[in-house]
Design an enzyme around this catalytic site. Structure first.
Site, short mmCIF file in Angstrom:
data_model
loop_
_atom_site.label_atom_id
_atom_site.label_comp_id
_atom_site.label_asym_id
_atom_site.label_seq_id
_atom_site.Cartn_x
_atom_site.Cartn_y
_atom_site.Cartn_z
NE ARG A 151 27.83 38.34 36.19
CZ ARG A 151 26.92 37.49 36.29
NH1 ARG A 151 25.78 36.61 34.81
NH2 ARG A 151 26.67 37.46 37.56
NE ARG A 210 27.47 44.30 35.23
CZ ARG A 210 27.43 42.44 36.14
NH1 ARG A 210 27.28 43.16 37.50
NH2 ARG A 210 28.63 42.15 36.39
CG ASN A 234 27.02 36.15 42.04
OD1 ASN A 234 26.37 35.12 42.95
ND2 ASN A 234 27.50 36.04 41.32
CG ASP A 235 30.59 41.43 43.75
OD1 ASP A 235 31.53 40.64 44.01
OD2 ASP A 235 30.50 41.69 42.66
NE ARG A 270 31.76 36.66 42.13
CZ ARG A 270 30.78 37.14 41.70
NH1 ARG A 270 30.75 38.65 42.02
NH2 ARG A 270 30.75 37.09 40.22
CB CYS A 284 21.11 39.88 38.85
SG CYS A 284 21.93 40.70 39.60
C1 PEP Z 1 26.44 39.93 41.79
O1 PEP Z 1 27.70 40.92 42.19
O2 PEP Z 1 26.19 38.75 42.50
C2 PEP Z 1 26.08 39.82 40.53
C3 PEP Z 1 25.71 40.03 39.48
O3 PEP Z 1 27.35 40.81 39.68
P1 PEP Z 1 28.08 39.90 39.10
O4 PEP Z 1 28.42 38.72 39.65
O5 PEP Z 1 28.99 39.90 37.52
O6 PEP Z 1 29.90 40.40 39.94
MG MG Z 2 28.43 42.42 40.70
#
Ligand code: PEP
Ligand code: MG
Length: 397
Positions: free
Chosen positions: A117, A154, A276-277, A287, A324
């Site tokens: 990241r 990324r 996550n997103d 979140r 991820c």
């Molecule tokens: C996600 O969104 O799952 C991701 C890996 O990116 P981030 O958590 O940095 O938004």
């Molecule tokens: Mg993300």
């Protein structure tokens, strides 16, 4: 201990990667805990104990020692390949936030970095963004640190709960998670983006680098991004600066992207699913907001069906795909993912050992039938059922 946040908010992610016990979203903790109080932070249970009695302290001392023993046991699996009982190989990669995290990624036996990241290089600098040379050095440190294993960098994903502390980023908007974040911000500031692209391409001269683009939603963003990558190469050519080849990947973390995969499969070498997103947008549940972030379960039929669709589309075209999001680092969730057919998981370093132990004990052929039934369920969550399935098959979740 923070009042706000959820399990996948970035405070929690950074704490996890630094191996710091954390409890987030504790709402009024900052008012209830006073300066100089003794507290126990039980990150596994999500519990904060204020002024614990001697008996509780002793109990937690015991738990802490047990956790050390467990960690030691898992570290012995470091060099064991992650293969299921029925012979499916799984690549376990690490998520890192800083170049120095490569040490812990290697320490737990990851076979590469599945998500670096890069935004943490940009944050907390009072708006003075790192220049090309500083970024190149940082990416190179990560590449060198991984000793020849692949590193997926990324491009910067600021916004939402990762604000830049300057006026360039408008964190004050009402819905920052739906705002000018990640690739949207990069495309709005091409000079900044080109600087990062050049730095990543230069680092790729020193090892295997995958270039991963976050938060893409549609074709015009893809076309602009690809054009800027070309432009970055041309600029380096003009300057006579060395750079290396990269495999190009897109994150699938916006529902619209998950629903137009053909476009992504046409333009990218690999995909990486940011659950996550993806799930926060699927369920419209922020979140970082403790009032809603736990309202849905990542192990629900809609989320699992979405993942299955992406996995199948990638398998049909032979496109590598990884997961991820944070769930890839939790054994039960990772069990569901490998049963769905995923063979590449990128997790916080602390999750790699427990997930590997789960993989070594799993027989996927036996689990697939059970999972197929669960995907058709209309329950809000199938966590209990997946857990029962795992226990019935003696999988170490
Ligand atoms: C996600 O969104 O799952 C991701 C890996 O990116 P981030 O958590 O940095 O938004
Ligand atoms: Mg993300």
């Amino acid at each position: 201990v923070t009042d706000v946040g959820g399990k996948t908010s970035h405070t929690a992610i950074v704490a996890r990667s630094l191996d710091i016990p954390a409890v987030v979203g504790a709402r009024s903790a900052s008012q209830l805990i006073r300066q100089d109080d003794w507290i126990i932070i039980d990150g596994d249970a999500g519990v904060v104990l204020v002024s614990p009695s001697p008996i509780i302290l002793a109990e937690y001392g015991f738990k802490q020692r047990q956790a050390e023993v467990e960690r030691e046991r898992l570290s012995r699996l470091r060099h064991t390949p992650a293969v299921t009982l029925d012979g499916q190989k799984v690549e376990l990669l690490s998520n890192i936030e800083m170049p120095e995290d490569a040490v812990s990624a290697l320490g737990v036996g990851s076979v590469g970095v599945g998500l670096f990241r890069s935004e943490f290089l940009f944050m907390g600098r009072q708006g003075h963004l790192p220049d090309e040379e500083a970024q190149y050095q940082a990416y190179r440190r990560a590449v060198d640190g991984m000793n020849g294993l692949p590193v997926t960098i990324r491009t910067v994903d600021v916004g939402a709960d990762k604000p830049l502390d300057d006026t360039r980023h408008e964190a004050s908007h009402l819905n920052p998670a739906l705002g000018l974040r990640a690739i949207r911000w990069c495309l709005a500031d091409p000079a900044m983006f080109l600087t990062q692209l050049r730095a990543i391409l230069r680092a790729a001269a020193h090892g295997q680098v995958n270039l991963l683009i976050p938060m893409l939603a549609h074709g015009s963003e893809i076309r602009q991004t690809l054009a800027l990558i070309d432009q970055a190469r041309q600029e380096l050519d003009r300057r006579g600066v060395a750079y290396g080849p990269v495999r190009l990947g897109a994150m699938i973390e916006i529902p619209a992207a998950a629903l137009c995969l053909r476009l992504f499969l046409k333009h990218f070498d690999f995909l990486s699913i940011g659950t996550n997103d993806l799930f926060q947008y699927m369920y419209a549940a922020d979140r970082t907001n403790p009032l809603v972030s736990d309202r849905y379960d990542p192990l629900s039929p809609p989320t699992l069906r979405a993942l299955q669709t992406i996995q199948k589309a990638c398998a049909d075209t032979g496109t590598p795909v990884s997961i991820c999001g944070e769930l890839a680092g939790r054994p039960l969730e990772a069990f569901a993912l490998i049963v769905l057919g995923f063979t590449r998981l990128s997790a916080p370093a602390g999750g790699v050992g427990p997930v590997k132990r789960m993989i070594l004990s799993a027989d996927l052929s036996a689990a697939r039938r059970g999972m197929a039934v669960l995907l058709g369920s209309s329950a809000g969550s199938v966590r209990g059922e997946i857990e029962s399935l795992a226990r019935k098959l003696n999988v170490a979740v």
